[in-house]
Write a protein that holds these residues in place. Structure first.
Motif, mmCIF file in Angstrom:
data_model
loop_
_atom_site.group_PDB
_atom_site.id
_atom_site.type_symbol
_atom_site.label_atom_id
_atom_site.label_comp_id
_atom_site.label_asym_id
_atom_site.label_seq_id
_atom_site.Cartn_x
_atom_site.Cartn_y
_atom_site.Cartn_z
ATOM 1 N N GLY A 107 1.384 1.629 -7.988
ATOM 2 C CA GLY A 107 2.048 1.860 -6.695
ATOM 3 C C GLY A 107 1.129 1.741 -5.496
ATOM 4 N N HIS A 108 -0.145 1.472 -5.743
ATOM 5 C CA HIS A 108 -1.110 1.522 -4.647
ATOM 6 C C HIS A 108 -1.286 0.216 -3.891
ATOM 7 N N TRP A 109 -0.852 -0.916 -4.474
ATOM 8 C CA TRP A 109 -1.084 -2.158 -3.708
ATOM 9 C C TRP A 109 -0.249 -2.157 -2.432
ATOM 10 N N ILE A 165 2.660 13.551 -5.727
ATOM 11 C CA ILE A 165 2.999 12.151 -5.999
ATOM 12 C C ILE A 165 1.996 11.524 -6.971
ATOM 13 N N GLU A 166 0.719 11.929 -6.863
ATOM 14 C CA GLU A 166 -0.260 11.369 -7.807
ATOM 15 C C GLU A 166 -0.030 11.957 -9.204
ATOM 16 N N ALA A 167 0.520 13.162 -9.258
ATOM 17 C CA ALA A 167 0.859 13.750 -10.556
ATOM 18 C C ALA A 167 2.008 12.968 -11.195
ATOM 19 N N SER A 193 0.860 9.156 5.513
ATOM 20 C CA SER A 193 -0.235 9.696 4.704
ATOM 21 C C SER A 193 -0.359 8.898 3.407
ATOM 22 N N HIS A 194 -1.470 9.063 2.717
ATOM 23 C CA HIS A 194 -1.674 8.348 1.460
ATOM 24 C C HIS A 194 -0.545 8.656 0.473
ATOM 25 N N GLY A 195 -0.219 9.924 0.321
ATOM 26 C CA GLY A 195 0.814 10.318 -0.642
ATOM 27 C C GLY A 195 2.168 9.708 -0.310
HETATM 28 ZN ZN LIG Z 1 -3.865 7.536 -4.627
#
Ligand SMILES: [Zn+2]
Ligand SMILES: NC(=O)c1ccc[n+]([C@@H]2O[C@H](COP(=O)([O-])OP(=O)(O)OC[C@H]3O[C@@H](n4cnc5c(N)ncnc54)[C@H](O)[C@@H]3O)[C@@H](O)[C@H]2O)c1
Length: 390
Positions: free
Chosen positions: A265-267, A200-202, A281-283
């Motif tokens: 996407g992190h907020w 997902i980070e990719a 999970s974070h992802g």
């Molecule tokens: Zn992240």
């Protein structure tokens, strides 16, 4: 007033390999030597810290490490046996772990010309990185990340930290690692859910920086869904390169500004993780956070409907769900949508002006300083209608 400039030079090196301690593999030798690659004039001490789960899954690892240092003793000396520590997020919540790593650094007589090498997931690397950055005001630190997420994102960056006051990464520093070694063989022992996380980070970094990379992943959804090793390796390698390129050339390596494009996407994700008591999970939280921001961008006319659909299809296609009930959580007293508070949390987290990165087309990011709550809520309602029953 007198003003002088301080200019520092750092090389950020990431090596990619498989079987880093195997006989004949010279990657670690190159990583420990300096940028020029010349052999060290005198033997340097090394402390190795290994995450327990990794040592457990790779039974030969500790023996291979000892054998590697026995072969290279003219240049690099293992001054004490490897320290094995429990990793995972709990290791960042337990301050005595920091003191334990300091004690090992002290006992191993590590000075500013020797090395602390850490092998583990992003959490263990954050812990050991923090202890290394503060011992003797910073000793050389080499990282060997062992998860897809840390090999492609967290483990290759320039930050470290542990949790304090119940807040994530409250205590930490910026410290450029001496080198990072991504050994793909470590990824083979990851359970599928953790193995998927790095994808997902990719996708995230491709969406904000590299349209061609996004298209490549879109063409390999099946392989990614199956967590095929060859496909995954290629994606992790490209993701790591793009993350580090941003850090090194983005003009704000130590995050002094208010923009944080890599946090696309992190907020929402940062809010969902504690709301779900970290069950998500974070992802998985980032996947949902990206979905909210993609539909939001479409709602306000910044992203075409066709692009939004294609991107959502890739995220779902590789195996991420786009809904969790907590996304619709309401405050029991005033009925307010809890997730919206994530915007203010995010502003505080970065400091300064609110800056949210949105995607206007694959490979193209755009920063905004306000978001329109009704358009956010419409995005959330749409995700619920379309994906909650899946
Ligand atoms: Zn992240
Ligand atoms: N420093 C940074 O710039 C930065 C950036 C992003 C994230 N992070 C941090 O990274 C951490 C997350 O890292 P992560 O995703 O690697 O999770 P993690 O370190 O918690 O590891 C996930 C799980 O995988 C296990 N594990 C690790 N390697 C394994 C292997 N090879 N085989 C089997 N199991 C293995 C761990 O024991 C753990 O249970 C968070 O604490 C986050 O704050 C740091």
């Amino acid at each position: 007033v007198t003003v002088q400039q301080i200019t520092l030079h750092y090389a950020h090196r990431i090596f990619f390999t498989e079987g880093v301690f195997a006989f004949g593999n010279e990657t670690l030798l190159r990583a420990l030597r300096d940028e020029g690659g010349a052999a060290a004039a005198r033997a340097r001490r090394v402390l190795v810290v290994v995450e327990a789960a990794v040592a457990y899954r790779h039974r030969a690892l500790l023996g291979e490490i000892e054998a590697w240092f026995a072969r290279e003793a003219a240049e690099f000396v293992l001054s004490v046996p490897p320290l094995v520590l429990e990793g995972g997020e709990p290791c960042k919540n337990h301050w005595p772990n920091v003191e334990q790593v300091w004690a090992a650094i002290h006992d191993a007589k590590i000075d500013r010309h020797s090395f602390v090498l850490a092998i583990g997931g992003g959490a263990l690397l954050d812990l050991v990185g923090f202890a290394s950055a503060t011992a003797h005001r910073g000793v050389r630190h080499v990282r060997l990340p062992t998860t897809t997420l840390s090999q492609g994102d967290g483990g290759v960056g320039v930050k470290n930290g542990v949790n304090f006051f119940g807040k994530k990464n409250w205590t930490g520093s910026f410290a450029v690692p001496w080198a990072v070694v991504n050994d793909f063989a470590f990824l083979e022992s990851l359970p599928a859910s953790i193995r998927r996380e790095g994808i997902i980070e990719a996708i995230k970094v491709a969406l904000i920086r590299d349209a061609a990379f996004f298209e490549e992943m879109a063409g390999q959804v099946e392989g990614l869904r199956a967590l095929d090793s060859a496909v995954l390796r290629r994606v992790i390698e490209r993701s790591a390169a793009l993350h580090v390129k941003h850090i090194c050339t983005g003009g704000d390596a130590f995050e002094l500004g208010s923009a944080r494009p890599l946090d696309f996407g992190h907020w929402v994700a940062h809010k969902l993780e504690p709301l779900t008591e970290f069950r998500l999970s974070h992802g998985r939280a980032v996947a949902i956070g990206m979905a909210v921001d993609l539909l939001y961008a479409r709602n306000v006319g910044m992203l075409s409907a066709a692009d939004a659909e294609r991107i959502l299809a890739v995220i779902r296609g590789v195996g991420f769900s786009l809904w969790v009930d907590e996304l619709a959580a309401r405050d029991s007293e005033d009925g307010a949508w809890v997730v919206l508070r994530g915007l203010e949390d995010f502003r505080e987290h970065l400091g300064g002006e609110l800056t949210i990165t949105l995607v206007t087309a694959p490979g193209h990011a755009h920063e905004v300083h306000t978001m329109d709550p009704p358009a956010i809520l419409a995005a959330i309602e749409e995700l619920r209608t379309r994906f909650a029953e899946e």
